[in-house]
Design a protein around this motif. Structure first.
Motif, PDB file in Angstrom:
ATOM      1  N   ASP A 263       0.837  -1.196  -0.076  1.00  9.95           N
ATOM      2  CA  ASP A 263       0.028  -0.044   0.127  1.00  9.95           C
ATOM      3  C   ASP A 263       0.963   1.392   0.121  1.00  9.95           C
ATOM      4  OD1 ASP A 263      -1.657   2.280   0.500  1.00  9.95           O
ATOM      5  OD2 ASP A 263      -2.863   0.920   1.869  1.00  9.95           O
TER       6      ASP A 263
ATOM      7  N   ILE B 159      -7.471  -1.475   4.921  1.00 11.35           N
ATOM      8  CA  ILE B 159      -6.954  -3.078   5.039  1.00 11.35           C
ATOM      9  C   ILE B 159      -7.567  -3.838   5.626  1.00 11.35           C
ATOM     10  CG2 ILE B 159      -4.823  -4.077   5.670  1.00 11.35           C
ATOM     11  CD1 ILE B 159      -3.238  -1.624   4.871  1.00 11.35           C
TER      12      ILE B 159
ATOM     13  N   HIS C  58      -2.208  -6.323   3.341  1.00  6.11           N
ATOM     14  CA  HIS C  58      -2.659  -5.762   2.199  1.00  6.11           C
ATOM     15  C   HIS C  58      -2.314  -6.515   0.930  1.00  6.11           C
ATOM     16  CE1 HIS C  58      -2.244  -2.740  -1.140  1.00  6.11           C
ATOM     17  NE2 HIS C  58      -3.509  -2.566  -0.529  1.00  6.11           N
TER      18      HIS C  58
ATOM     19  N   ARG D 155      -4.575  -9.569   0.454  1.00  7.82           N
ATOM     20  CA  ARG D 155      -5.880  -9.092   0.384  1.00  7.82           C
ATOM     21  C   ARG D 155      -6.734  -9.725  -0.621  1.00  7.82           C
ATOM     22  NH1 ARG D 155      -3.040  -5.621  -2.321  1.00  7.82           N
ATOM     23  NH2 ARG D 155      -3.988  -4.416  -4.037  1.00  7.82           N
TER      24      ARG D 155
END
Lengths: 381, 643
Positions: free
Chosen positions: A23, A310, A376, A379
């Motif tokens: 991220d 997140i 993240h 994900r």
């Protein structure tokens, strides 16, 4: 099956490119906060160090070292995969509890009447700062294993898990960190779906516990004074109120645009106590003004927004809970730390994440960001 | 992806975060935008302490610009009570040993409430350089102890004119109450006596302020921070005093005392005690005091840094005759015969006497119809027959003046005992009231009135027994020769004789001439001020002055002035022998010279020094010798035993 598979292979390749799946916003905001911190630490310390005839960059250099270690930790955590954390959560938790207990023994170092540190060479290691990561991981692991609705017994178990280290921290005494741990617990329970009445029971039990702590004189005089000075602005408690007053003066004197970097007299003349650690926000307020303070808050907002995002996008409940815990402990620290410098929170020894001088906190916070990055990365799938 | 319920719960958390940010931002808006000005001011106050700077005190100069009181640097050791912290007691013990100061005295000074808490307290002045070096080398043993150079009074001429100059010391509570409105603080060194006290405000100058930057520990970071207001030095005071004449006067007074102490008193058959004396030289044309001497004297520098008990005791011991007393303005004595010219002036005013009249000078006088038959003797048991007023002054015939005194009584009775004209006439000549000299503590002397005598006797029946408290003829008779209840100061005498010398003007005497800034610009001139007139015509004044030449030529002081070039420097004078039983006689002499146009009036007095001609006349003669460029005598010889 005649479906072509190449995309699958590409997807995997993309997924495994660590940089692409970071991220970037979160990382950028974190680095910006750390840079902000380095500037402020230098401003807060260079004059005092010069006056002592020492290198004015001493603290800055040490903080850069901590930052480097922290960033390495962040990278390792991000790449390692948070699911590994779940495996070792129990171990980490046990280690944290043992360290918190050990710091009470003569192995620990006393600072301002509190047993909080291990002296390792010229560095001080604070277990309570790392323990919050361990507790977040432990609670996340516990909560993610619950199937169905969250029942009272789950709440009680989670509370007991959190309470053991919290009490150990509390009797150091480090009221600030205990508040953080309690908040993290509540935040995670809320996200896990705890019922309001269960939380109410928890609040009652905690209140009784805190009352008992006062009765047993576990809380030190200076802490009572600090708390009292927050609530009582007229009578007595002169000495204790000094911190708060000086901090407010510094921030107020900054005005809209601040007095200029390295130009704050409240800062450079040592009027604000512990300005490079707990009161670092006063340096921001005095030297960079309202604009600088809002800028700093905006960076924090960015970090928290990304953390909650997140949590929402996490692949599994464990990721959601870990992200929630990290977001919660960053948010509550920000709230308490900034709040105490501007007179809306009692003074407790809580550093400002990423900004305050201090290795343990900085490294622990960066490890938290590393966990977020790891969640993240994973994900999808 | 998380289930919708979890998303919803995360939104709750997000809302909480938003609230936190909103709260912080609101508070920051208040602190940094709305209330910023107030906090900026607080921050500035925080870092800046204003330290008051004491101005340099003005110099005191003689009329020719010679320094009588200057300033010199002195190393002062100071103690900062806050910086001493817990180790205070040990530090003070060590310091008391180092400075050789009693520990109790030291503690008392350190705890003096006159200093603000963060203000260093001076504990020792004139500390030797070795001690300062020691302190510098052992800084660690003396936390909070520092030293600074300060300015203290310096007396290049030593004890010269001590009573005129006075001394300085720590401000007293009363002084502080009076001076606080004009900006004085509790740690002030101020004038306590003499012109140091009279001209305090102008000598002092104006306090300045210096901003110093401090940090939270109170450590001084910058001693010259921000816009300081420099202290303005005090004005220099130029005195009418002439150093040479002052030295001459003091020496002559001392010689007069010595003369008395080796002269045998015929009455008591022991040498005169000569316990004290006064001498003053005044310019009769403007009231300027050229010299003022009082014996015994003291060392003004003794008062620097306060008196120790050992220093104070001799000053207050009766055996030393109170050296701090300025006998010229504070000594009250019967005038004796030096009063006669003024009684004569009164007699002329009241037409009891005329310039060409003749007055009986028998050996004794009895108040007419006085059944008690009290006899008032002339000082010599001789009947001189009828003599002029001039002659009566030259030979100081008491009985002539007894008759004037009695005549005054008669007129008092005729007025229905309402109008006390003798007292009024003498008051007009400056007696019984302060002269207004620019020195503190002046005495008014005393011209007794009916009311005074009544109160005195009625209030002190244990002493006076059944004495009458009525005003009696004898009271006027006594006053006519400067005895009875009347008392004068040597200064009043000088002022009154100056009036005879200058044709009748009573001047307010003054020792200050002007105050000027260090660059010489005038701050204030102390101009001559006429405050009264002798109540007689200029011709009558001139007559009295000329009559008094007879005193030195053929009268009571002719022996004392034997060999003095009176033809070249005519001297008009008057002897006085004041009786102060059971003490020995007090010797007076007042002189005007040159008698035809006097430039100097000199008055001398020796307590228990015999007749006027015995010690006072020789001492005044010696001053005149010096004033007129003659060689002043090395020692004095008594001028005989005449009134």
């Amino acid at each position: 099956m005649d479906l072509p598979l190449p995309t699958r292979g590409r997807l995997l390749a993309v997924e495994q490119s660590p940089v692409r799946h970071l991220d970037a916003t979160l990382f950028g905001a974190t680095i910006a906060l750390c840079g902000y911190g380095l500037m402020m630490v230098y401003s807060a310390t260079n004059q005092s160090l010069l006056a002592l005839g020492q290198d004015p960059g001493t603290y800055l250099k040490r903080q850069i070292l901590f930052l480097t270690i922290g960033l390495i930790g962040l990278a390792v955590t991000a790449l390692m995969g948070y699911r590994l954390v779940k495996l070792y959560a129990g171990f980490g938790y046990a280690l944290a509890v043992v360290l918190l207990a050990l710091v009470q023994t003569p192995l620990g170092t006393s600072v301002k009447g509190a047993q909080r540190w291990f002296q390792v060479g010229s560095f001080q290691l604070s277990p309570s700062l790392f323990s919050r990561l361990a507790i977040v991981a432990m609670l996340a692991a516990f909560l993610s294993e619950i199937k169905g609705d969250l029942l009272l017994r789950h709440v009680v178990r989670a509370t007991i898990l959190a309470a053991i280290p919290t009490i150990l921290v509390f009797i150091q005494p480090d009221i600030g960190t205990s508040i953080i741990l309690a908040f993290v617990l509540v935040a995670m329970l809320v996200v896990a779906g705890a019922k309001a009445k269960h939380l109410a029971v928890l609040a009652v039990v905690a209140s009784v516990g805190i009352f008992g702590a006062f009765q047993l004189n576990i809380i030190q005089d200076y802490q009572i004074e600090r708390l009292r000075s927050f609530f009582d602005t007229t009578a007595g408690a002169e000495q204790a109120r000094y911190n708060r007053d000086q901090a407010e003066i510094a921030i107020g004197a900054g005005g809209v645009t601040g007095r200029g970097y390295l130009q704050g007299t409240q800062t450079s003349l040592d009027f604000v106590p512990e300005q490079h650690t707990d009161f670092i926000f006063t340096v921001v307020g005095e030297e960079l003004g309202f604009i600088g303070a809002i800028g700093l808050l905006a960076l924090f907002a960015l970090v928290l927004w990304r953390a909650l995002r997140i949590a929402q996008m996490a692949l599994d409940p464990f990721g959601t809970f870990v992200a929630t815990g990290v977001a919660a402990f960053l948010a509550i620290q920000l709230c308490i730390n900034v709040g105490m410098t501007i007179g809306i929170m009692p003074i407790t020894g809580i550093p400002l994440p990423f900004v305050s001088y201090g290795g343990s906190a900085l490294i622990a916070d960066l490890l938290g960001i590393g966990l977020l990055q790891s969640i993240h990365r994973r994900r999808f799938l | 992806m998380t289930e919708p319920r979890t998303r919803m719960r995360l939104k709750v958390l997000a809302t909480l975060f938003v609230l936190i940010f909103a709260g912080i931002t609101t508070r920051l808006w208040f602190l940094q935008v709305l209330a910023s000005e107030q906090f900026s001011a607080l921050a500035n106050q925080n870092q800046v302490r204003l330290v008051s700077i004491q101005p340099v005190r003005g110099l005191i100069l003689d009329r020719d610009g010679n320094v009588l009181v200057g300033n010199r640097p002195s190393s002062v050791v100071t103690v900062d009570r806050l910086a001493m912290r817990e180790s205070g007691e040990e530090v003070l013990l060590r310091l008391s040993e180092l400075l050789d100061v009693n520990i109790d005295d030291l503690v008392e000074r350190v705890n003096s409430p006159r200093y603000a808490p963060y203000q260093p307290v001076p504990v020792a002045e004139d500390v030797p350089e070795e001690t300062i070096f020691y302190l510098r080398e052992h800084e660690r043993d003396f936390p909070g102890v520092d030293y600074e150079l300060s300015s203290v009074r310096d007396y290049p001429e030593g004890v010269l004119a001590a009573h005129v100059l006075g001394y300085v010391g720590e401000i007293s509570e009363e002084q502080l109450d009076a001076l606080r409105p004009v900006g004085y603080l509790g740690d002030e060194i101020v004038g306590k006596a003499g012109v140091e006290a009279t001209y305090e405000r102008l000598l002092y100058g104006t306090r300045g302020q210096r901003a110093i930057q401090v940090n939270a520990q109170g450590d001084i970071l910058d001693r010259d921070f921000g816009g300081p207001k420099p202290a303005e030095p005090g004005a220099n005071l130029v005195l009418a005093i002439d150093t040479e004449i002052q030295k001459l006067t003091e020496r002559s007074l001392t010689l007069g005392i010595q003369l008395g102490r080796r002269t045998i008193d015929e009455n008591t058959e022991i040498p005169f005690k000569a316990t004290g004396g006064a001498a003053v030289v005044m310019d009769p044309r403007n009231g300027q005091i050229l010299a003022m001497a009082s014996f015994p004297t003291y060392e003004p520098s003794l008062f620097l840094g306060g008196l120790t008990a050992a220093e104070r005791a001799p000053l207050e011991d009766e055996a030393n005759n109170f050296p701090q007393l300025n006998r010229v303005i504070q000594g009250k004595y019967p005038a004796g015969s030096t009063f006669k010219p003024f009684v004569a002036a009164g007699a002329l005013k009241r037409k009891m006497a005329t310039l060409d009249g003749l007055y009986d000078c028998p050996g004794e006088f009895v108040v007419p119809k006085d059944e008690s038959g009290t006899v008032f003797n002339n000082w010599e048991p001789v009947n001189r027959g009828f003599i002029t007023l001039a002659h009566s002054l030259a030979i100081s015939c008491d009985t002539v003046y007894y008759q004037f005194g009695y005549e005054y009584y008669v007129r008092y009775v005729r007025s229905g005992k309402q109008s006390e004209i003798m007292q009024q006439d003498l008051g007009q000549m400056g007696f019984g009231r302060v002269s207004g000299i620019d020195l503190p503590g002046e005495s008014a002397g005393r011209i007794p009135t009916r009311a005074y005598k009544f109160d005195l006797i009625e209030d002190n029946r244990d002493i006076y027994g059944d004495a009458l408290s009525l005003w009696l003829p004898g009271d006027n008779v006594n006053m006519s020769i400067g005895q009875g209840f009347s008392l004068v100061t040597p200064l009043q005498m000088a002022v009154a004789y100056s009036a005879i010398a200058n044709g009748g003007t009573v001047y307010e005497p003054h020792v200050g001439l002007r105050l000027e800034r260090p660059d010489g610009t005038l701050v204030r001139r102390i101009a001559p001020e006429a405050v009264g007139k002798l109540p007689i015509t200029p011709r009558q004044v001139a007559y009295l002055r000329d009559s008094l030449r007879g005193v030195t030529e053929i009268g009571t002081a002719d022996e004392a002035f034997l060999g003095f070039p009176l033809d070249r420097i005519p001297v008009a004078g008057k002897t006085g022998t004041a009786e102060v039983p059971p003490k020995q006689d007090y010797s007076w002499f007042a002189a005007m010279a040159p008698a035809d146009d006097p430039r100097y009036v000199v008055v001398g007095l020796i307590e228990q020094g015999g007749h006027g001609s015995t010690t006072a006349a020789p001492l005044v003669r010696r001053i005149l010798e010096g004033l007129f460029g003659l060689q002043p005598a090395k020692t004095l010889e008594d001028g005989g035993v005449t009134d």
